[in-house]
Scaffold this motif. Structure first.
Motif, PDB file in Angstrom:
ATOM      1  N   LYS A   1       0.827  -1.202   0.000  1.00 37.63           N
ATOM      2  CA  LYS A   1       0.000   0.000   0.000  1.00 37.63           C
ATOM      3  C   LYS A   1       0.865   1.257   0.000  1.00 37.63           C
ATOM      4  O   LYS A   1       0.534   2.252  -0.658  1.00 37.63           O
ATOM      5  CB  LYS A   1      -0.940  -0.010   1.207  1.00 37.63           C
ATOM      6  N   GLU A   2       1.979   1.214   0.725  1.00 38.03           N
ATOM      7  CA  GLU A   2       2.904   2.351   0.730  1.00 38.03           C
ATOM      8  C   GLU A   2       3.519   2.546  -0.654  1.00 38.03           C
ATOM      9  O   GLU A   2       3.708   3.681  -1.108  1.00 38.03           O
ATOM     10  CB  GLU A   2       4.005   2.125   1.768  1.00 38.03           C
ATOM     11  N   ALA A   3       3.820   1.442  -1.319  1.00 36.54           N
ATOM     12  CA  ALA A   3       4.395   1.532  -2.661  1.00 36.54           C
ATOM     13  C   ALA A   3       3.409   2.146  -3.651  1.00 36.54           C
ATOM     14  O   ALA A   3       3.788   2.960  -4.505  1.00 36.54           O
ATOM     15  CB  ALA A   3       4.836   0.149  -3.135  1.00 36.54           C
ATOM     16  N   VAL A   4       2.150   1.769  -3.534  1.00 32.72           N
ATOM     17  CA  VAL A   4       1.125   2.341  -4.416  1.00 32.72           C
ATOM     18  C   VAL A   4       0.964   3.828  -4.153  1.00 32.72           C
ATOM     19  O   VAL A   4       0.860   4.640  -5.080  1.00 32.72           O
ATOM     20  CB  VAL A   4      -0.217   1.602  -4.229  1.00 32.72           C
ATOM     21  N   GLN A   5       0.969   4.221  -2.878  1.00 30.69           N
ATOM     22  CA  GLN A   5       0.858   5.633  -2.548  1.00 30.69           C
ATOM     23  C   GLN A   5       2.060   6.412  -3.079  1.00 30.69           C
ATOM     24  O   GLN A   5       1.923   7.548  -3.562  1.00 30.69           O
ATOM     25  CB  GLN A   5       0.740   5.815  -1.030  1.00 30.69           C
TER      26      GLN A   5
END
Length: 328
Positions: A309-313
């Protein structure tokens, strides 16, 4: 070589190295082409990346006999240097082979310009090379971090017009897609993002309507097969595309993710927004990929601490979902 070409200024560019170095080299190569617009420019390199570099418009010819040239004895190299007809030789790698040629060139009329980056000097290799070319008369002599021109593979568009194998549709990619460029098995596990994290990222992207595509050589097949197996809808292209095709995919990708692998540098230079996963307390500002789109650096003491999720953000911050209304 025709008589017209023989009358032109003759330039030789010497380079060899890993894929990361080859991609970076394209930035100073463009500076050299812009400075010597009417010259005939020859690239002397190794064989490994000829398939990519022979399409580059900065060079009129690509010769792959660097190793053979460097292995000659000194007097043969001296004779070759005197008879070469080159007006200027640019060394963009500083390899032992290039240094051997440089020692011979000192006794000829050819001008030798060393613009190779050095690991013992501060600054990103692109700033180092641009500044050294500036000292040779090709522009500014000082660049702050991030100021040097980035490598630009937009010329891939012209290659793609002549070969459908560079188009995403050739690989069955008909919608929006993201490229995964994981490090291979030759990289220490602590420096690789876990394959379970890659699978989670693939799931997140599929939920956002973006097809995950894993690319790389034979040493990345384990990651590719795992992600495609546990995340239906992810595409495994590891070992199936050559460098020029991968650059073609990079130019139309919504985004690219990867560790500090050469392929991520290639994708960024092709135009893809990118996210780099880096193990360590500090961001790798002096070694990060560069391109015309943003590259966002994610670092942590252990890469497993970075979640999907951090990577997508991060990719949203880099602009990778700018055209994805359902992922905003």
């Amino acid at each position: 070589m025709s008589e017209d070409e023989a009358d032109k200024e003759q330039i030789l560019v010497i380079h060899e190295g890993a894929l990361t170095d080859v991609v970076r080299m394209l930035a100073p190569a463009k500076m050299i082409r812009d400075h010597h617009r009417k010259a005939r420019i020859t690239l002397l390199c190794g064989e490994e990346y000829e398939g990519l570099l022979k399409h580059c418009p900065y060079f009129n010819a690509v010769e792959t006999n660097l190793d053979d040239t460097a292995k000659r004895n000194f007097f043969d190299r001296l004779k070759a240097a005197r008879n070469s007809g080159f007006d200027v030789i640019y060394d963009l790698c500083g390899s032992e082979g290039a240094k051997k040629i440089g020692r011979a060139v000192r006794f000829s009329k050819t001008r030798w310009v060393s613009a190779a980056p050095r690991s013992d000097r501060p600054g990103h290799p692109l700033e180092q090379m641009a500044a050294q070319l500036g000292e040779a008369g090709l522009g500014p002599t000082r660049y702050l971090l991030g100021e040097a021109p980035p490598p630009d593979l937009s010329w891939i568009d012209f290659v793609a017009k002549r070969s459908r194998t560079l188009e995403p549709a050739y690989f069955g990619l008909l919608g929006r897609y993201a490229l995964f460029a994981p490090a291979g098995e030759d990289v220490l596990p602590a420096q690789r993002w876990p394959k379970e994290r890659w699978a989670s990222l693939a799931h997140e992207l599929l939920e956002a309507g973006v097809e995950p595509v894993i690319v790389g050589g034979p040493n990345t097949r384990e990651v590719g097969r795992y992600v495609a197996h546990v995340t239906p809808g992810a595409r495994d292209l590891t070992g199936r595309a050559n460098l020029i095709q991968l650059a073609g995919l990079g130019r139309k990708a919504s985004c690219a993710f990867g560790e500090a692998a050469g392929l991520l540098h290639l994708m960024a230079a092709a135009g893809s927004p990118a996210v780099l996963f880096h193990p360590g307390e500090n961001a790798p500002l002096e070694s990060a990929p560069r391109g015309l789109s943003p590259t966002l650096l994610m670092h942590a003491p252990t890469l497993a601490q970075i979640n999907a999720k951090e990577a997508v953000q991060a990719m949203r911050c880099a602009g990778g979902f700018a055209d994805a209304s359902n992922a905003a």
